[in-house]
Design a protein around this motif. Structure first.
Motif, PDB file in Angstrom:
ATOM      1  N   GLU A 246      20.699  -9.792 -11.229  1.00 52.43           N
ATOM      2  CA  GLU A 246      19.925 -11.001 -10.924  1.00 52.43           C
ATOM      3  C   GLU A 246      20.520 -11.731  -9.725  1.00 52.43           C
ATOM      4  N   SER A 247      21.834 -11.733  -9.631  1.00 53.83           N
ATOM      5  CA  SER A 247      22.517 -12.434  -8.540  1.00 53.83           C
ATOM      6  C   SER A 247      22.163 -11.855  -7.173  1.00 53.83           C
ATOM      7  N   SER A 248      21.834 -10.566  -7.124  1.00 50.30           N
ATOM      8  CA  SER A 248      21.489  -9.949  -5.841  1.00 50.30           C
ATOM      9  C   SER A 248      20.176 -10.495  -5.306  1.00 50.30           C
ATOM     10  N   ILE A 249      19.292 -10.908  -6.192  1.00 56.05           N
ATOM     11  CA  ILE A 249      18.007 -11.486  -5.772  1.00 56.05           C
ATOM     12  C   ILE A 249      18.225 -12.880  -5.213  1.00 56.05           C
ATOM     13  N   TYR A 250      19.167 -13.632  -5.828  1.00 58.09           N
ATOM     14  CA  TYR A 250      19.466 -14.974  -5.331  1.00 58.09           C
ATOM     15  C   TYR A 250      20.103 -14.941  -3.939  1.00 58.09           C
ATOM     16  N   ARG A 251      20.594 -13.798  -3.529  1.00 56.24           N
ATOM     17  CA  ARG A 251      21.120 -13.680  -2.170  1.00 56.24           C
ATOM     18  C   ARG A 251      19.994 -13.661  -1.139  1.00 56.24           C
ATOM     19  N   TYR A 252      18.772 -13.464  -1.629  1.00 60.20           N
ATOM     20  CA  TYR A 252      17.605 -13.458  -0.737  1.00 60.20           C
ATOM     21  C   TYR A 252      16.727 -14.695  -0.908  1.00 60.20           C
ATOM     22  N   PHE A 253      16.570 -15.149  -2.152  1.00 57.06           N
ATOM     23  CA  PHE A 253      15.717 -16.305  -2.431  1.00 57.06           C
ATOM     24  C   PHE A 253      16.422 -17.237  -3.408  1.00 57.06           C
TER      25      PHE A 253
ATOM     26  N   LYS B 155      13.312  -5.344   0.832  1.00 58.67           N
ATOM     27  CA  LYS B 155      11.945  -4.825   0.764  1.00 58.67           C
ATOM     28  C   LYS B 155      11.591  -4.414  -0.660  1.00 58.67           C
ATOM     29  N   LYS B 156      12.562  -3.916  -1.386  1.00 65.07           N
ATOM     30  CA  LYS B 156      12.338  -3.540  -2.781  1.00 65.07           C
ATOM     31  C   LYS B 156      12.052  -4.772  -3.628  1.00 65.07           C
ATOM     32  N   ILE B 157      12.755  -5.862  -3.328  1.00 62.49           N
ATOM     33  CA  ILE B 157      12.518  -7.132  -4.026  1.00 62.49           C
ATOM     34  C   ILE B 157      11.090  -7.602  -3.787  1.00 62.49           C
ATOM     35  N   ILE B 158      10.628  -7.536  -2.535  1.00 60.44           N
ATOM     36  CA  ILE B 158       9.269  -7.965  -2.205  1.00 60.44           C
ATOM     37  C   ILE B 158       8.247  -7.079  -2.905  1.00 60.44           C
ATOM     38  N   LYS B 159       8.413  -5.778  -2.779  1.00 62.86           N
ATOM     39  CA  LYS B 159       7.466  -4.830  -3.377  1.00 62.86           C
ATOM     40  C   LYS B 159       7.375  -5.008  -4.889  1.00 62.86           C
TER      41      LYS B 159
ATOM     42  N   ASN C  98      16.750 -12.697   5.123  1.00 63.83           N
ATOM     43  CA  ASN C  98      15.444 -12.112   5.398  1.00 63.83           C
ATOM     44  C   ASN C  98      15.287 -10.783   4.647  1.00 63.83           C
ATOM     45  N   PRO C  99      14.339 -10.699   3.702  1.00 62.66           N
ATOM     46  CA  PRO C  99      14.195  -9.467   2.917  1.00 62.66           C
ATOM     47  C   PRO C  99      13.720  -8.277   3.749  1.00 62.66           C
ATOM     48  N   GLU C 100      13.162  -8.548   4.923  1.00 61.67           N
ATOM     49  CA  GLU C 100      12.682  -7.462   5.776  1.00 61.67           C
ATOM     50  C   GLU C 100      13.834  -6.689   6.423  1.00 61.67           C
ATOM     51  N   THR C 101      15.055  -7.200   6.314  1.00 58.49           N
ATOM     52  CA  THR C 101      16.180  -6.599   7.038  1.00 58.49           C
ATOM     53  C   THR C 101      16.951  -5.564   6.227  1.00 58.49           C
TER      54      THR C 101
END
Length: 223
Positions: A59-66, A28-32, A20-23
């Protein structure tokens, strides 16, 4: 209403994300930043590599969320429609007149969106522009039926279902309530797109708003 909205947590189908990116601040930075980048270069050109460069993270850090950019777009879309639904509920809750309630709901659906400063990591004004341009890409896919079964479009359908109920309250005998409701929601996105890119085939302008059009349409259709 905005104070009430700021106290609500927008829940998105947990199957749309790995974490959950909200956590977290990174989430939150990824979403923004994804909202800003998709708006800047378009969804086709958008990649997690480019997003990683923008937020100065791997890039791998983003795949941990989506797990994919498709899931990310679905997440952003679900977040947007959840936000719209909250606005609908609070704006119409204390209106007793059925036609006034429906008219207010149409204004919420069709109005120009301003950023809600209470959601610091989401610029709703820019997200709205993404929804106008990119939302159909979430469901015009071969996987739409399976993703629909997974509940990825529940909030979007919930918004339309609320409009359906309001239409039926105005005129219980009108037999095309579902078609009219979905046409208002989808048509709103399409007309805003035309206003931005194909001005010669829409009557929308500063003096002729989309709300004016749909309120005129529902009154002539339902009353």
């Amino acid at each position: 209403m905005e104070n009430l909205l700021s106290n609500l947590n927008i829940n998105v189908n947990e199957k749309l994300y790995v974490k959950n990116p909200e956590t977290s601040d990174l989430g939150k930075k990824i979403i923004k930043s994804s909202i800003l980048l998709i708006h800047e270069i378009g969804f086709e050109a958008f990649t997690f590599k480019k997003l990683g460069e923008k937020i100065k993270s791997n890039e791998s850090s983003i795949y941990r969320y989506f797990e994919s950019k498709h899931k990310l777009l679905l997440y952003l879309s679900s977040w947007y429609w959840s936000w719209i639904e909250y606005k609908l509920v609070f704006a119409t809750n204390n209106i007793s007149s059925s036609i006034e309630k429906l008219s207010k709901a149409i204004i919420i659906i069709t109005e120009e969106i301003e950023d809600d400063i209470s959601t610091r990591h989401v610029n709703e004004s820019i997200l709205n522009k993404i929804i106008i341009c990119e939302f159909t890409k979430t469901f015009l896919t071969k996987e739409v039926d399976e993703e629909n079964k997974e509940g990825f479009f529940l909030v979007y359908k919930s918004v339309i279902n609320r409009i359906i109920v309001m239409i039926e309250e105005v005129n219980p005998n009108y037999k095309f309530a579902k078609t009219l409701a979905s046409s208002i929601v989808e048509g709103s996105l399409h007309q805003h797109y035309l206003k931005e890119h194909f001005k010669t085939i829409t009557n929308l302008s500063e003096s002729n708003t989309l709300s004016d059009f749909y309120i005129d349409l529902i009154k002539k259709t339902l009353l």
